[in-house]
Design a protein around this motif. Sequence first.
Motif, PDB file in Angstrom:
ATOM      1  N   MET A   1      -1.059 -53.764  53.271  1.00  0.00           N
ATOM      2  CA  MET A   1      -0.252 -52.751  53.909  1.00  0.00           C
ATOM      3  C   MET A   1       1.149 -52.762  53.290  1.00  0.00           C
ATOM      4  O   MET A   1       1.662 -53.817  52.942  1.00  0.00           O
ATOM      5  N   LYS A   2       1.704 -51.594  53.195  1.00  0.00           N
ATOM      6  CA  LYS A   2       3.038 -51.458  52.625  1.00  0.00           C
ATOM      7  C   LYS A   2       3.878 -50.600  53.582  1.00  0.00           C
ATOM      8  O   LYS A   2       3.440 -49.539  54.024  1.00  0.00           O
ATOM      9  N   PHE A   3       5.078 -51.066  53.882  1.00  0.00           N
ATOM     10  CA  PHE A   3       5.974 -50.365  54.795  1.00  0.00           C
ATOM     11  C   PHE A   3       7.244 -49.986  54.041  1.00  0.00           C
ATOM     12  O   PHE A   3       7.905 -50.844  53.457  1.00  0.00           O
ATOM     13  N   GLN A   4       7.564 -48.713  54.062  1.00  0.00           N
ATOM     14  CA  GLN A   4       8.720 -48.198  53.334  1.00  0.00           C
ATOM     15  C   GLN A   4       9.871 -47.942  54.300  1.00  0.00           C
ATOM     16  O   GLN A   4       9.701 -47.264  55.309  1.00  0.00           O
ATOM     17  N   MET A   5      11.042 -48.490  53.973  1.00  0.00           N
ATOM     18  CA  MET A   5      12.220 -48.277  54.798  1.00  0.00           C
ATOM     19  C   MET A   5      12.646 -46.809  54.753  1.00  0.00           C
ATOM     20  O   MET A   5      12.656 -46.181  53.701  1.00  0.00           O
ATOM     21  N   LYS A   6      12.967 -46.288  55.928  1.00  0.00           N
ATOM     22  CA  LYS A   6      13.521 -44.936  56.065  1.00  0.00           C
ATOM     23  C   LYS A   6      14.859 -45.054  56.778  1.00  0.00           C
ATOM     24  O   LYS A   6      15.261 -46.147  57.190  1.00  0.00           O
ATOM     25  N   GLU A   7      15.537 -43.934  56.986  1.00  0.00           N
ATOM     26  CA  GLU A   7      16.863 -43.967  57.603  1.00  0.00           C
ATOM     27  C   GLU A   7      16.859 -44.645  58.972  1.00  0.00           C
ATOM     28  O   GLU A   7      17.773 -45.390  59.302  1.00  0.00           O
ATOM     29  N   ASN A   8      15.820 -44.402  59.778  1.00  0.00           N
ATOM     30  CA  ASN A   8      15.811 -44.911  61.146  1.00  0.00           C
ATOM     31  C   ASN A   8      14.641 -45.849  61.444  1.00  0.00           C
ATOM     32  O   ASN A   8      14.221 -45.976  62.584  1.00  0.00           O
ATOM     33  N   GLY A   9      14.097 -46.479  60.438  1.00  0.00           N
ATOM     34  CA  GLY A   9      12.983 -47.387  60.670  1.00  0.00           C
ATOM     35  C   GLY A   9      12.152 -47.563  59.412  1.00  0.00           C
ATOM     36  O   GLY A   9      12.686 -47.578  58.308  1.00  0.00           O
ATOM     37  N   PHE A  10      10.848 -47.635  59.601  1.00  0.00           N
ATOM     38  CA  PHE A  10       9.915 -47.799  58.493  1.00  0.00           C
ATOM     39  C   PHE A  10       8.767 -46.820  58.642  1.00  0.00           C
ATOM     40  O   PHE A  10       8.526 -46.283  59.714  1.00  0.00           O
ATOM     41  N   GLU A  11       8.040 -46.620  57.547  1.00  0.00           N
ATOM     42  CA  GLU A  11       6.918 -45.692  57.529  1.00  0.00           C
ATOM     43  C   GLU A  11       5.789 -46.329  56.728  1.00  0.00           C
ATOM     44  O   GLU A  11       6.023 -47.037  55.758  1.00  0.00           O
ATOM     45  N   THR A  12       4.565 -46.087  57.175  1.00  0.00           N
ATOM     46  CA  THR A  12       3.394 -46.531  56.425  1.00  0.00           C
ATOM     47  C   THR A  12       2.299 -45.489  56.567  1.00  0.00           C
ATOM     48  O   THR A  12       2.260 -44.754  57.550  1.00  0.00           O
ATOM     49  N   THR A  13       1.450 -45.423  55.565  1.00  0.00           N
ATOM     50  CA  THR A  13       0.362 -44.442  55.577  1.00  0.00           C
ATOM     51  C   THR A  13      -0.971 -45.169  55.512  1.00  0.00           C
ATOM     52  O   THR A  13      -1.164 -46.082  54.707  1.00  0.00           O
ATOM     53  N   PHE A  14      -1.875 -44.742  56.386  1.00  0.00           N
ATOM     54  CA  PHE A  14      -3.234 -45.267  56.431  1.00  0.00           C
ATOM     55  C   PHE A  14      -4.201 -44.116  56.216  1.00  0.00           C
ATOM     56  O   PHE A  14      -3.796 -42.970  56.059  1.00  0.00           O
ATOM     57  N   GLU A  15      -5.496 -44.418  56.255  1.00  0.00           N
ATOM     58  CA  GLU A  15      -6.522 -43.402  56.026  1.00  0.00           C
ATOM     59  C   GLU A  15      -6.383 -42.209  56.978  1.00  0.00           C
ATOM     60  O   GLU A  15      -6.687 -41.090  56.616  1.00  0.00           O
ATOM     61  N   TYR A  16      -5.946 -42.474  58.213  1.00  0.00           N
ATOM     62  CA  TYR A  16      -5.898 -41.413  59.222  1.00  0.00           C
ATOM     63  C   TYR A  16      -4.515 -40.811  59.409  1.00  0.00           C
ATOM     64  O   TYR A  16      -4.320 -39.992  60.296  1.00  0.00           O
ATOM     65  N   GLY A  17      -3.554 -41.204  58.616  1.00  0.00           N
ATOM     66  CA  GLY A  17      -2.247 -40.572  58.720  1.00  0.00           C
ATOM     67  C   GLY A  17      -1.101 -41.543  58.536  1.00  0.00           C
ATOM     68  O   GLY A  17      -1.283 -42.728  58.256  1.00  0.00           O
ATOM     69  N   THR A  18       0.078 -41.005  58.719  1.00  0.00           N
ATOM     70  CA  THR A  18       1.315 -41.748  58.530  1.00  0.00           C
ATOM     71  C   THR A  18       1.876 -42.164  59.885  1.00  0.00           C
ATOM     72  O   THR A  18       1.853 -41.385  60.836  1.00  0.00           O
ATOM     73  N   ILE A  19       2.381 -43.391  59.959  1.00  0.00           N
ATOM     74  CA  ILE A  19       2.969 -43.906  61.189  1.00  0.00           C
ATOM     75  C   ILE A  19       4.450 -44.173  60.941  1.00  0.00           C
ATOM     76  O   ILE A  19       4.820 -44.823  59.959  1.00  0.00           O
ATOM     77  N   GLN A  20       5.272 -43.667  61.847  1.00  0.00           N
ATOM     78  CA  GLN A  20       6.707 -43.945  61.845  1.00  0.00           C
ATOM     79  C   GLN A  20       6.946 -45.086  62.823  1.00  0.00           C
ATOM     80  O   GLN A  20       6.496 -45.024  63.971  1.00  0.00           O
ATOM     81  N   ILE A  21       7.656 -46.118  62.395  1.00  0.00           N
ATOM     82  CA  ILE A  21       7.920 -47.287  63.232  1.00  0.00           C
ATOM     83  C   ILE A  21       9.427 -47.511  63.274  1.00  0.00           C
ATOM     84  O   ILE A  21      10.086 -47.546  62.236  1.00  0.00           O
ATOM     85  N   SER A  22       9.953 -47.657  64.500  1.00  0.00           N
ATOM     86  CA  SER A  22      11.390 -47.818  64.649  1.00  0.00           C
ATOM     87  C   SER A  22      11.694 -48.567  65.943  1.00  0.00           C
ATOM     88  O   SER A  22      10.950 -48.452  66.921  1.00  0.00           O
ATOM     89  N   GLY A  23      12.769 -49.287  65.951  1.00  0.00           N
ATOM     90  CA  GLY A  23      13.227 -49.924  67.182  1.00  0.00           C
ATOM     91  C   GLY A  23      13.727 -48.906  68.189  1.00  0.00           C
ATOM     92  O   GLY A  23      13.895 -49.206  69.361  1.00  0.00           O
ATOM     93  N   ASN A  24      13.954 -47.673  67.736  1.00  0.00           N
ATOM     94  CA  ASN A  24      14.418 -46.578  68.589  1.00  0.00           C
ATOM     95  C   ASN A  24      13.276 -45.576  68.730  1.00  0.00           C
ATOM     96  O   ASN A  24      12.873 -44.943  67.748  1.00  0.00           O
TER      97      ASN A  24
END
Length: 126
Positions: free
Chosen positions: A1-24
């Motif tokens: 798995m690979k998680f890419q930093m974004k302005e307000n958290g991280f993002e990762t993509t799997f077979e079924y879509g992209t997930i945005q992950i953030s403390g907010n």
Amino acid sequence: MKFQMKENGFETTFEYGTIQISGNEEYGFRPYQLMVSSIAVCGGGVLRKILEKKRMTVTDMTVDADVTRDPESANKITKIHLHYTISGEGLSEDKVEKAMVLAQKNCPMAQTVIDSVELTESFTIV
């Protein structure tokens, strides 16, 4: 798995879509929500398989998760109570209770946290 930093958290993509992950939660799923979701869905999925192997039909299941966190200790998860509401055919209190014990022993997510998070379960047959 690979998680890419974004302005307000991280993002990762799997077979079924992209997930945005953030403390907010305005910007994505909070990490604790993903952890609790993994434990609840893993437990429910394993429980369903066990019930079906015991020749009980599960037509519907919901899992309610009650989470306790400790604000004095980095807001860590200290307790998760899962309540399964199950409907189907051939379900008996005794067999479901035994299946729940077996399911927790065979759920990899529950076994990952069992020594650090108090994990309890209950159920209702409807």
